[in-house]
Scaffold this motif. Sequence first.
Motif, PDB file in Angstrom:
ATOM      1  N   VAL A 213       0.832  -1.197   0.000  1.00 50.95           N
ATOM      2  CA  VAL A 213       0.000   0.000   0.000  1.00 50.95           C
ATOM      3  C   VAL A 213       0.872   1.255   0.000  1.00 50.95           C
ATOM      4  O   VAL A 213       1.883   1.325   0.705  1.00 50.95           O
ATOM      5  CB  VAL A 213      -0.941   0.010   1.221  1.00 50.95           C
ATOM      6  CG1 VAL A 213      -1.728   1.313   1.295  1.00 50.95           C
ATOM      7  CG2 VAL A 213      -1.889  -1.185   1.165  1.00 50.95           C
ATOM      8  N   ASP A 214       0.493   2.234  -0.791  1.00 48.10           N
ATOM      9  CA  ASP A 214       1.183   3.524  -0.832  1.00 48.10           C
ATOM     10  C   ASP A 214       0.951   4.246   0.491  1.00 48.10           C
ATOM     11  O   ASP A 214      -0.147   4.752   0.758  1.00 48.10           O
ATOM     12  CB  ASP A 214       0.642   4.348  -1.997  1.00 48.10           C
ATOM     13  CG  ASP A 214       1.295   5.715  -2.104  1.00 48.10           C
ATOM     14  OD1 ASP A 214       2.214   6.016  -1.307  1.00 48.10           O
ATOM     15  OD2 ASP A 214       0.868   6.496  -2.989  1.00 48.10           O
ATOM     16  N   GLN A 215       1.968   4.302   1.331  1.00 48.96           N
ATOM     17  CA  GLN A 215       1.815   4.871   2.666  1.00 48.96           C
ATOM     18  C   GLN A 215       1.635   6.382   2.651  1.00 48.96           C
ATOM     19  O   GLN A 215       1.159   6.960   3.625  1.00 48.96           O
ATOM     20  CB  GLN A 215       3.026   4.492   3.528  1.00 48.96           C
ATOM     21  CG  GLN A 215       3.189   2.982   3.734  1.00 48.96           C
ATOM     22  CD  GLN A 215       1.973   2.363   4.418  1.00 48.96           C
ATOM     23  OE1 GLN A 215       1.469   2.894   5.405  1.00 48.96           O
ATOM     24  NE2 GLN A 215       1.521   1.225   3.903  1.00 48.96           N
ATOM     25  N   THR A 216       1.995   7.025   1.549  1.00 46.71           N
ATOM     26  CA  THR A 216       1.804   8.480   1.479  1.00 46.71           C
ATOM     27  C   THR A 216       0.346   8.851   1.199  1.00 46.71           C
ATOM     28  O   THR A 216      -0.087   9.954   1.522  1.00 46.71           O
ATOM     29  CB  THR A 216       2.706   9.092   0.382  1.00 46.71           C
ATOM     30  OG1 THR A 216       2.319   8.558  -0.898  1.00 46.71           O
ATOM     31  CG2 THR A 216       4.166   8.765   0.643  1.00 46.71           C
ATOM     32  N   ASN A 217      -0.400   7.917   0.614  1.00 47.12           N
ATOM     33  CA  ASN A 217      -1.809   8.166   0.301  1.00 47.12           C
ATOM     34  C   ASN A 217      -2.562   6.839   0.242  1.00 47.12           C
ATOM     35  O   ASN A 217      -2.994   6.403  -0.837  1.00 47.12           O
ATOM     36  CB  ASN A 217      -1.942   8.917  -1.029  1.00 47.12           C
ATOM     37  CG  ASN A 217      -3.380   9.302  -1.341  1.00 47.12           C
ATOM     38  OD1 ASN A 217      -4.273   9.204  -0.487  1.00 47.12           O
ATOM     39  ND2 ASN A 217      -3.620   9.717  -2.577  1.00 47.12           N
ATOM     40  N   PRO A 218      -2.734   6.169   1.387  1.00 45.30           N
ATOM     41  CA  PRO A 218      -3.368   4.849   1.389  1.00 45.30           C
ATOM     42  C   PRO A 218      -4.800   4.866   0.870  1.00 45.30           C
ATOM     43  O   PRO A 218      -5.206   3.940   0.167  1.00 45.30           O
ATOM     44  CB  PRO A 218      -3.296   4.427   2.857  1.00 45.30           C
ATOM     45  CG  PRO A 218      -3.078   5.676   3.625  1.00 45.30           C
ATOM     46  CD  PRO A 218      -2.303   6.569   2.737  1.00 45.30           C
ATOM     47  N   ASP A 219      -5.560   5.899   1.201  1.00 45.07           N
ATOM     48  CA  ASP A 219      -6.950   5.959   0.735  1.00 45.07           C
ATOM     49  C   ASP A 219      -7.019   6.056  -0.791  1.00 45.07           C
ATOM     50  O   ASP A 219      -7.849   5.397  -1.434  1.00 45.07           O
ATOM     51  CB  ASP A 219      -7.680   7.143   1.360  1.00 45.07           C
ATOM     52  CG  ASP A 219      -7.958   6.942   2.844  1.00 45.07           C
ATOM     53  OD1 ASP A 219      -7.765   5.803   3.328  1.00 45.07           O
ATOM     54  OD2 ASP A 219      -8.352   7.911   3.522  1.00 45.07           O
ATOM     55  N   GLY A 220      -6.134   6.870  -1.362  1.00 42.06           N
ATOM     56  CA  GLY A 220      -6.094   6.995  -2.809  1.00 42.06           C
ATOM     57  C   GLY A 220      -5.680   5.696  -3.469  1.00 42.06           C
ATOM     58  O   GLY A 220      -6.215   5.319  -4.526  1.00 42.06           O
ATOM     59  N   TYR A 221      -4.714   5.008  -2.838  1.00 49.41           N
ATOM     60  CA  TYR A 221      -4.258   3.718  -3.360  1.00 49.41           C
ATOM     61  C   TYR A 221      -5.407   2.717  -3.380  1.00 49.41           C
ATOM     62  O   TYR A 221      -5.630   2.017  -4.381  1.00 49.41           O
ATOM     63  CB  TYR A 221      -3.111   3.196  -2.500  1.00 49.41           C
ATOM     64  CG  TYR A 221      -2.705   1.767  -2.808  1.00 49.41           C
ATOM     65  CD1 TYR A 221      -1.772   1.477  -3.802  1.00 49.41           C
ATOM     66  CD2 TYR A 221      -3.261   0.700  -2.098  1.00 49.41           C
ATOM     67  CE1 TYR A 221      -1.405   0.170  -4.082  1.00 49.41           C
ATOM     68  CE2 TYR A 221      -2.902  -0.611  -2.374  1.00 49.41           C
ATOM     69  CZ  TYR A 221      -1.987  -0.871  -3.361  1.00 49.41           C
ATOM     70  OH  TYR A 221      -1.634  -2.169  -3.641  1.00 49.41           O
ATOM     71  N   ILE A 222      -6.153   2.635  -2.273  1.00 47.00           N
ATOM     72  CA  ILE A 222      -7.258   1.677  -2.183  1.00 47.00           C
ATOM     73  C   ILE A 222      -8.358   2.034  -3.181  1.00 47.00           C
ATOM     74  O   ILE A 222      -8.946   1.155  -3.815  1.00 47.00           O
ATOM     75  CB  ILE A 222      -7.803   1.627  -0.741  1.00 47.00           C
ATOM     76  CG1 ILE A 222      -6.732   1.053   0.189  1.00 47.00           C
ATOM     77  CG2 ILE A 222      -9.076   0.785  -0.665  1.00 47.00           C
ATOM     78  CD1 ILE A 222      -7.069   1.151   1.663  1.00 47.00           C
ATOM     79  N   GLU A 223      -8.627   3.314  -3.344  1.00 49.33           N
ATOM     80  CA  GLU A 223      -9.636   3.734  -4.315  1.00 49.33           C
ATOM     81  C   GLU A 223      -9.245   3.326  -5.728  1.00 49.33           C
ATOM     82  O   GLU A 223     -10.079   2.849  -6.514  1.00 49.33           O
ATOM     83  CB  GLU A 223      -9.822   5.249  -4.227  1.00 49.33           C
ATOM     84  CG  GLU A 223     -10.943   5.778  -5.114  1.00 49.33           C
ATOM     85  CD  GLU A 223     -11.181   7.262  -4.916  1.00 49.33           C
ATOM     86  OE1 GLU A 223     -11.917   7.843  -5.751  1.00 49.33           O
ATOM     87  OE2 GLU A 223     -10.636   7.836  -3.957  1.00 49.33           O
ATOM     88  N   ARG A 224      -7.975   3.496  -6.070  1.00 51.15           N
ATOM     89  CA  ARG A 224      -7.508   3.080  -7.404  1.00 51.15           C
ATOM     90  C   ARG A 224      -7.588   1.564  -7.559  1.00 51.15           C
ATOM     91  O   ARG A 224      -7.912   1.059  -8.646  1.00 51.15           O
ATOM     92  CB  ARG A 224      -6.073   3.563  -7.632  1.00 51.15           C
ATOM     93  CG  ARG A 224      -5.945   5.078  -7.781  1.00 51.15           C
ATOM     94  CD  ARG A 224      -4.573   5.473  -8.286  1.00 51.15           C
ATOM     95  NE  ARG A 224      -3.512   5.092  -7.355  1.00 51.15           N
ATOM     96  CZ  ARG A 224      -3.105   5.844  -6.333  1.00 51.15           C
ATOM     97  NH1 ARG A 224      -3.690   7.008  -6.095  1.00 51.15           N
ATOM     98  NH2 ARG A 224      -2.121   5.437  -5.552  1.00 51.15           N
ATOM     99  N   LEU A 225      -7.324   0.833  -6.492  1.00 50.28           N
ATOM    100  CA  LEU A 225      -7.384  -0.628  -6.526  1.00 50.28           C
ATOM    101  C   LEU A 225      -8.816  -1.103  -6.771  1.00 50.28           C
ATOM    102  O   LEU A 225      -9.049  -2.021  -7.572  1.00 50.28           O
ATOM    103  CB  LEU A 225      -6.846  -1.195  -5.207  1.00 50.28           C
ATOM    104  CG  LEU A 225      -6.596  -2.707  -5.152  1.00 50.28           C
ATOM    105  CD1 LEU A 225      -5.525  -3.104  -6.163  1.00 50.28           C
ATOM    106  CD2 LEU A 225      -6.157  -3.113  -3.743  1.00 50.28           C
ATOM    107  N   VAL A 226      -9.769  -0.466  -6.104  1.00 54.99           N
ATOM    108  CA  VAL A 226     -11.178  -0.796  -6.318  1.00 54.99           C
ATOM    109  C   VAL A 226     -11.567  -0.463  -7.761  1.00 54.99           C
ATOM    110  O   VAL A 226     -12.302  -1.225  -8.418  1.00 54.99           O
ATOM    111  CB  VAL A 226     -12.075  -0.040  -5.319  1.00 54.99           C
ATOM    112  CG1 VAL A 226     -13.552  -0.230  -5.663  1.00 54.99           C
ATOM    113  CG2 VAL A 226     -11.812  -0.525  -3.895  1.00 54.99           C
TER     114      VAL A 226
END
Length: 298
Positions: A213-226
């Motif tokens: 997970v991108d620790q600088t922007n975890p929420d953005g990373y998860i959103e892109r994954l979804v």
Amino acid sequence: SYGVKYTYNGSSEPPTSETIPPCFQKIIQKIKTDCELPDALTPNSILVNHYPAKTSARDPPSSLPKHSDDELELQPGSSIFTYSIGDSRAIIFSGKHSEQTETHVTSHNSLYSMSRASQAWYDHRIMDVETCGERFSVTLRTINSKCSRSVILVGDSNTKPIVFGSGKGKVGESYPGKRVKAAKIKNINPADCCEYANVVIACGTNDLRTDSVDQTNPDGYIERLVGLLKVKVEDIKTLNPSANIVVMPVLPSRIPKMNEYICKFNTMVFASEFKHRLEITMPPLYSFLDKKRLLALN
């Protein structure tokens, strides 16, 4: 028709005979030998089509409407063979997802084949003509009625213990299918799913490990994954519109930070705007959590 019943385009007529005549058995044996087909992929159903001769444009049509042989009872991994007798005719293959068009001329005593998987990509047809000679086509297919319940499991290493086939500890013959490895969501190949009635996706754990997970922007990373998962599901639906797609929630872990990512991912995946494309058969995720919201050990 002869052999195992084949239902197509709403037709449900029983075969002329469940016994395949010797002349057609010879064709099957020749194909089986030359193509080195295993028993499971050897044709067991024969359909004979008659294309009448025409001497003028006023005669009844001698054509085949545009269609694809994508019935669920066709054995995944099999091929569809057509043997031609009589006049030469042009078969037109049209891309379902592109403007590509190819023409193949079938001459007397010739054989062509189409893979079952190719039916997700192409339609085929025979156009009517003003004049033509008489033609017969003998199409050989591998039919398995149980394939209307076929399953492909696309998953990471957590799904490795699931084995298809008959015998103790296996899924069983009633649900023919296979498992395809997809370590991460990006590894899901929609083309693998085009021949199956049920598509089960069980991956995402490796995408949500703390070191992924991108620790600088975890929420953005998860959103892109979804978003990537959604694209994969949409692509599967495009290739296999009748498929029942089941996306399994990512199971929680014993690592608190990773568990936080997993819960966010699952919440986003199963939000209402995503549900219309999926059928969720997993028990509520929270039944797997203990009081600390970590993976329960019992």
